[in-house]
Every structure is written in structure tokens, then in C-alpha cells.
Design an enzyme around this catalytic site. Structure first.
Site, mmCIF file in Angstrom:
data_model
loop_
_atom_site.group_PDB
_atom_site.id
_atom_site.type_symbol
_atom_site.label_atom_id
_atom_site.label_comp_id
_atom_site.label_asym_id
_atom_site.label_seq_id
_atom_site.Cartn_x
_atom_site.Cartn_y
_atom_site.Cartn_z
ATOM 1 N N ASP A 142 0.838 -1.190 0.000
ATOM 2 C CA ASP A 142 0.000 0.000 0.000
ATOM 3 C C ASP A 142 0.879 1.247 0.000
ATOM 4 O OD1 ASP A 142 -2.196 -1.668 0.201
ATOM 5 O OD2 ASP A 142 -2.285 -1.523 2.393
ATOM 6 N N LYS A 143 0.312 2.353 -0.443
ATOM 7 C CA LYS A 143 1.041 3.626 -0.531
ATOM 8 C C LYS A 143 1.744 3.969 0.782
ATOM 9 C CE LYS A 143 0.219 8.596 -1.062
ATOM 10 N NZ LYS A 143 -0.791 9.654 -1.300
#
Length: 324
Positions: A142-143
């Protein structure tokens, strides 16, 4: 959007041991760097000649000894341009790259993130990655999750690493700071699918894909726990969803965690740190896998990012003060 075309020619004599096999099966054994799907596509588009004649059905049986000519055309659409973005490389050789992804860096271009992604950075660092699907990226983070990702640099490495993930032989270890004080480790075995109402979220869903997360206690604090986690599967947001399912969401996870959880008598510095921890306190700490070329076991590890280290220091201090 650019279209890159990789064009190669191959010629084979099918071995006698191929007798009675399907053409696509026989070619898959001779061309291990390519998927059965890719080989089937070449057959169906007339790019495979057997004894000088096009054969467009992969299930056609062969006798062994046939002369095969293949026009191997690989088409890959590049989603983005190469961009000079710094990379923290933990390991690299001719077959692969292991990158320590920083907080805030998106892995693939997408809606709202058309550029300045890990993929853009990889294309700048190694332009040959433009010939591989997704620039050789075989899994994602995830970011706002930091840590290790492995990237293939060749077709053979891409197949090998993807297969290791599929067979669950690649080890992926994480550390997370979660809310609440856990007593012991354990396992979460709960399928994950899209949330029925909020499509950007994932949820425990009986019709979802199997998902298994193993966890053990790293360190206990007064109102929080540092966990060591291992993924058996790799579903989107898996650790975040599973920890929320146990009612021990990850610190800073506004999507699955809800409100900031504070303990009685916490020091102002710790309260401030928890309130302003604006990303999930989750880090991909270690990766282990078989090297695609040498078959040797490769183990990579990286330190926790500074924000998690600072929070752990404050949690330890809070625990000590409470015991005095």
C-alpha cells in the site's frame, strides 16, 4: 501511452518424448521462460509453424520430430514514463532488484496517481524493465506501507518469483504497531473480498479469497503491541483487515482503525505522536525466496522507518513510567 514490441524468432525440433502431447504443452517444456497463456496466444494468432504450416490450435497432438518455427511477439503497454525518483536498493543483480519502498510512494500508476510511482522510478533505473509486464513488479505494498518489494528484471525471473508467490514459498515478514495489548500470537484464517458497500475498502467476506496471516508478539506496551507478522497469502490490505477483525487495528490506519486509542495517564508527547501518526504503522521487514537463476535461498531485511522507531521509543518510555 507507449507500445513496446519485443520480437524474437525461435526454431525447435520437437523431441521424440513429445509424442502424443498437445502442441502447447510440448512448447511450454521447451520455452520455460514463457507462460502457457503466451504460447497459446502465439499459436492462435498463427505465429507458430509446424513443418512449415501454421497450426492455430494449442491442443493439436504432436508426434515428435516436427520442425517448429515461432515468431515470438511480446507486446507490453507502458502506463508511465521513466522518472528520476530516488530508490533505496537493498539488493540487485542481473535477475532482480529488492527495493525498500518509502512511505507515501505508490507502487503502480492509477487513478489519481498517474506518475511519480515506484514503477516510474524503476523504468528510469533499469530501462529494460519496459519489456516486462508491470515493469517486473510481482507484488505490491500500500502507498503508506513501507518496506521490501522484489522486482524481476527478466522473463525467467518474473515467472519464477510469481510462481513462488503463488505456491506460497516466498516468505514475507512484517512488523506492525497495533492498538491494545495482546496476550499471545496466533493465526487469522478469514477470506477477504471487496466491501459490499464501500468499494475502496476490503472486508472479511465468505465469498472472498482465502487469506491467512500468522502473528506473534514482538513487544508489549501498556495499550499497544508490536507484532511480527507473516503472510501465507497476499490479499489487498490483508494485514490491516485481519488486525481490525481481531479488534486490534493498526495504529494510524484511518480506513480500518477508526479513532485514535489512548491509554490512561499517557504522556503528552505520546498522545501527540499517536494523534499525528497519519499512516498505518506497518512495515515489510523481510523477504525470503529462491533466486531464479541459482536456486539459492536469498534473505533480505531492512530497518523500521524512523516514524515507527520514534513511536516505539515513546511507547517504551510510557511503559517504564507507568511501572514506577
Amino acid at each position: 501511452m507507449k507500445l513496446n514490441l519485443d520480437h524474437k524468432q525461435y526454431r525447435f525440433t520437437l523431441p521424440e518424448s513429445s509424442a502424443h502431447e498437445r502442441l502447447d504443452q510440448a512448447l511450454a517444456k521447451l520455452m520455460p521462460d514463457y507462460s502457457r497463456t503466451q504460447i497459446k496466444d502465439w499459436i492462435e494468432t498463427g505465429n507458430v509453424l509446424v513443418n512449415g504450416h501454421a497450426v492455430i490450435r494449442g491442443k493439436t497432438k504432436v508426434k515428435g520430430g516436427e520442425q517448429v518455427a515461432i515468431e515470438a511477439r511480446l507486446k507490453h503497454k507502458l502506463a508511465s514514463e521513466a522518472q528520476a525518483i530516488p530508490l533505496s536498493i537493498v539488493y540487485e543483480d542481473e535477475s532482480l532488484i529488492v527495493v525498500n519502498k518509502p512511505i507515501g510512494l505508490v507502487v503502480h500508476p492509477g487513478a489519481g496517481n498517474a506518475s511519480r510511482t515506484l514503477l516510474n522510478a524503476l523504468l528510469y533505473h533499469a530501462p529494460s524493465l519496459q519489456l516486462l509486464p508491470r515493469a517486473g513488479i510481482v507484488h505490491r505494498l500500500d502507498k503508506d506501507t513501507s518496506g521490501l518489494l522484489v522486482v524481476a528484471k527478466t522473463q525467467a525471473a518474473l515467472r519464477s518469483l510469481s510462481l513462488q508467490i503463488k505456491k506460497r514459498t516466498m516468505t514475507r515478514e512484517y512488523q506492525a504497531i497495533v492498538c491494545g495489548s495482546l496476550i499471545s500470537g496466533g493465526k487469522v484464517d478469514a477470506p477477504i473480498g471487496r466491501h459490499p458497500l464501500q468499494r475502496k475498502r476490503m472486508a472479511i467476506n465468505e465469498t472472498g479469497k482465502p487469506a491467512v496471516t500468522h502473528f506473534r508478539i514482538g513487544e508489549r506496551f501498556r495499550s499497544h503491541t508490536l507484532l511480527n507478522l507473516k503472510l501465507e497469502t497476499g490479499r489487498t490490505h490483508q494485514i490491516r483487515v485481519h488486525m481490525a477483525h481481531l479488534h486490534h487495528p493498526i495504529v494510524g490506519d484511518t480506513t480500518y482503525g477508526g479513532r485514535v486509542q489512548l491509554g490512561k495517564g499517557m504522556a503528552p508527547e505520546l498522545i501527540e505522536a499517536l494523534r499525528h501518526f497519519k499512516r498505518q504503522a506497518l512495515h515489510a521487514l523481510a523477504l525470503g525466496f529462491r533466486h531464479p537463476e541459482t536456486d539459492e535461498w536469498l534473505q533480505c531485511q531492512c530497518e523500521l522507518p524512523e516514524d515507527m522507531q520514534t513511536l516505539i521509543t515513546l511507547l517504551r518510555s510510557d511503559k517504564v513510567k507507568a511501572s514506577q
